[in-house]
Design a protein around this motif. Sequence first.
Motif: not given
Length: 254
Positions: A146-148, A151-155, A186-194, A215-220
């Motif tokens: 959730p935080v990387y 930075q907090k990730r809302n997706v 394509n969040e929090p990553y996409s093809a451009s991130d490899g 899947i955001r890991n706090d949800l599982i």
Amino acid sequence: MHDVTEPDQPTKRLHEDGTSILLICEHASNFIPEEYQGLGLSPAEQASHIAWDPGAFAVAKLMQAPLDASLVACDYSRLLFDCNRSPDQRDAIREESDGIVIPGNKDLSAFEKNQRTQRFYKPFNEKVDRVARKNSVIVTIHSFTPVYSGQKRNVEIGILHDADARLADALLLGARNSTIYDIRRNEPYSASDGVTHTLKVHGVDKGRLNVMFEIRNDLIRDLKSQRTVADMLCNTLQKALFEITSKKTRVRTA
């Protein structure tokens, strides 16, 4: 790798449509063999998200029977070798992750890197290739923190794709107004991130439908929440595949 497990209950409609599914979990485990001495990391660091995708394999296992899917998962920590990367990618063996230095990966020789490739990447990739031949759909299951980098990730759930967006498009369309989760393309990553190596090699390049779930890991974090997410993903995926195969049928009979 975890053994490929056979489905428990057949889903006839999917198989009649020629839609057989392979679930792949590249970051299923944080296991580091004893000889690597934990790569110099603390037990807490070895258990954290930098070493694996918490909850991802549990969700994949819960999805397997409802989808009548095959499942391949990597038995080793991605810090030894990230099996969702090709050997020529710089982050296949990370020296640092989310601000944490990985001492056991620092200054590896070309020989040592090749040893990691032969021990971890090659057998996993070969097994995926072997099992994928029996399937027409590739679905990879991941989780993210959730935080990387502070930075907090809302997706909450990402639907990722590379050049082939057919399945992702159908999933995103079907997810509109039908789920409680914040689902984005394509969040929090996409093809451009490899991050689409497995999709490209075993999906795009072979003409198979393919998609990655993040899947955001706090949800599982527990079985109940893992089952909730797995059920939602199964239902959404089945509807998307039905729409795609139905569209093909309509085109052929038009």
